[in-house]
Design a protein around this motif. Sequence first.
Motif, PDB file in Angstrom:
ATOM      1  N   SER A  93       0.821  -1.218   0.000  1.00 43.33           N
ATOM      2  CA  SER A  93       0.000   0.000   0.000  1.00 43.33           C
ATOM      3  C   SER A  93       0.849   1.261   0.000  1.00 43.33           C
ATOM      4  O   SER A  93       0.360   2.332  -0.365  1.00 43.33           O
ATOM      5  N   GLY A  97      -0.639   3.378  -2.574  1.00 47.09           N
ATOM      6  CA  GLY A  97      -1.199   4.552  -1.918  1.00 47.09           C
ATOM      7  C   GLY A  97      -0.586   5.836  -2.452  1.00 47.09           C
ATOM      8  O   GLY A  97      -1.294   6.834  -2.682  1.00 47.09           O
ATOM      9  N   LYS A 100      -2.081   6.401  -5.820  1.00 49.53           N
ATOM     10  CA  LYS A 100      -3.490   6.809  -5.737  1.00 49.53           C
ATOM     11  C   LYS A 100      -3.603   8.266  -5.299  1.00 49.53           C
ATOM     12  O   LYS A 100      -4.454   9.007  -5.801  1.00 49.53           O
ATOM     13  N   PHE A 101      -2.734   8.683  -4.365  1.00 50.32           N
ATOM     14  CA  PHE A 101      -2.742  10.095  -3.979  1.00 50.32           C
ATOM     15  C   PHE A 101      -2.413  10.973  -5.184  1.00 50.32           C
ATOM     16  O   PHE A 101      -3.089  11.986  -5.432  1.00 50.32           O
ATOM     17  N   ASN A 104      -5.436  10.992  -7.663  1.00 45.22           N
ATOM     18  CA  ASN A 104      -6.753  11.475  -7.242  1.00 45.22           C
ATOM     19  C   ASN A 104      -6.760  12.753  -6.412  1.00 45.22           C
ATOM     20  O   ASN A 104      -7.783  13.450  -6.368  1.00 45.22           O
ATOM     21  N   GLU A 105      -5.661  13.069  -5.755  1.00 40.63           N
ATOM     22  CA  GLU A 105      -5.674  14.176  -4.797  1.00 40.63           C
ATOM     23  C   GLU A 105      -4.631  15.258  -5.052  1.00 40.63           C
ATOM     24  O   GLU A 105      -4.822  16.412  -4.648  1.00 40.63           O
ATOM     25  N   ASN A 288      -4.736   1.189   0.853  1.00 42.91           N
ATOM     26  CA  ASN A 288      -4.320   2.270  -0.048  1.00 42.91           C
ATOM     27  C   ASN A 288      -4.971   3.586   0.357  1.00 42.91           C
ATOM     28  O   ASN A 288      -4.318   4.644   0.373  1.00 42.91           O
ATOM     29  N   ASP A 289      -6.256   3.516   0.677  1.00 42.87           N
ATOM     30  CA  ASP A 289      -6.981   4.731   1.071  1.00 42.87           C
ATOM     31  C   ASP A 289      -6.435   5.315   2.369  1.00 42.87           C
ATOM     32  O   ASP A 289      -6.431   6.544   2.557  1.00 42.87           O
ATOM     33  N   GLN A 291      -3.322   5.262   3.275  1.00 38.41           N
ATOM     34  CA  GLN A 291      -2.107   6.001   2.900  1.00 38.41           C
ATOM     35  C   GLN A 291      -2.468   7.356   2.294  1.00 38.41           C
ATOM     36  O   GLN A 291      -1.837   8.374   2.604  1.00 38.41           O
ATOM     37  N   VAL A 292      -3.464   7.364   1.437  1.00 32.38           N
ATOM     38  CA  VAL A 292      -3.920   8.628   0.846  1.00 32.38           C
ATOM     39  C   VAL A 292      -4.392   9.574   1.946  1.00 32.38           C
ATOM     40  O   VAL A 292      -4.049  10.764   1.964  1.00 32.38           O
ATOM     41  N   VAL A 296      -3.161  13.392   2.868  1.00 34.62           N
ATOM     42  CA  VAL A 296      -4.146  14.476   2.912  1.00 34.62           C
ATOM     43  C   VAL A 296      -4.148  15.141   4.282  1.00 34.62           C
ATOM     44  O   VAL A 296      -4.128  16.379   4.405  1.00 34.62           O
TER      45      VAL A 296
END
Length: 308
Positions: A93, A97, A100-101, A104-105, A288-289, A291-292, A296
Motif C-alpha cells: 500500500s 497509496g 493513488k494520492f 486522485n488528490e 491504499n486509502d 495512505q492517501v 491528505v
Amino acid sequence: MNNSQAYPIGTPGQKWGEAERLQWRATTTIKREYQQEVVPKIKALENEFVVEQYGALSYDEERYPLFSIKSKNWQANKPTVLITGGVHGYETSGVHGALKFMANEAKRYEQHFNIIAAPCVSPWGYETINRWNPNAIDPNRSFYADSPAEESANLMALVASLPQEVLVHIDLHETTDTDETEFRPALAARDGIDYEADSIPDGFYTVGDTELPQLEFQAAVIESVAKVTHIAPADANGQIIGSDVVQHGVILYPMKKLGLCGGVTNCQYGTTTEVYPDSPKVTDEECNDAQVAAVVGALDYVLKNHRT
C-alpha cells in the motif's frame, strides 16, 4: 528464542558472509511484476505531471528503472512536498497509496505546494515481496553517505537534485505479519544475534522523528486516517513494536541516526506511516486509502498551521 534455531540460514552467533547472502538470495522468487503492476500506473500520470527516471537498479536496469512524479508548474516560492513509497518493496500500500494520492488528490494541492513522489523506491523488493534488496541489505536502514543500498543512494541523489529544501516528507510503509514470521528472524540470523519475538500491532500508526516530533502534525495524520481504518492501540507495556507510544497511534524513532528514509531530508514536517494490511478488518483498497488519507491529513495540517 535463538535466531539460528528459528531461521534456516547461517551459523549460531555468526554474522552472515557472502555465502549466506547468496544462499538467502537463492530462496527469493519473482511473485509479481513491477513493469505490469506499477510502471503503467506511473506512466498514466504523464499528462498531468512530469514523470522522470531518476535511476535504475544494476540488478537489471531494464527491468528496474526508478521513477519520480512531480508537479509540472514547479515554482520557487512554493514549499516542497516529498512522498515516498515502496522503500520496503513488500509493503504494497506504500506503493499504490502514493500512486493513488498522485492520481486522485495531488492536483488540488499543487496551487500551494511543489509535489514530488517516488512511489516505488525498491522495485526488486516489490517483485519478490521482500524487505531487503538482493544483497540482504535493508534500504530503510541505509540512508547515509556512501550507502551500500542502490535504492537509498538513488533516492538521496534525487532529493539532493531538488531546487528547494523539502518542507513536508511523508514516507509510506506497512507493518505486516511477515515482519514477525520472516523478516525479523532473518535479520537476527544475518546479524548473528538472538531473535526476540514481539507482537504485531493491529492497526495504523505513525513514526515521528525523535529530534523533531511535531506531535500536533502527527495527530492530524492519525485523525485523518481514523476516518478510513482503525488506529493501533498500545500494548500492555504502553508500546508499539517495542517503542513507547507518545500519543494515540504515534511512536518516535531517531530518523537520521538509524539511516531511515524519514531522515533523507531536513524537513520541518515528517512522518512515516505504518498500515496493517493483515488485519481482518481491512481490504487492500482500504489500506491504499489509509495512505492517501495520511498524506491528505498531513498537507491539510501544514496548510492551516505553517507560517513561513
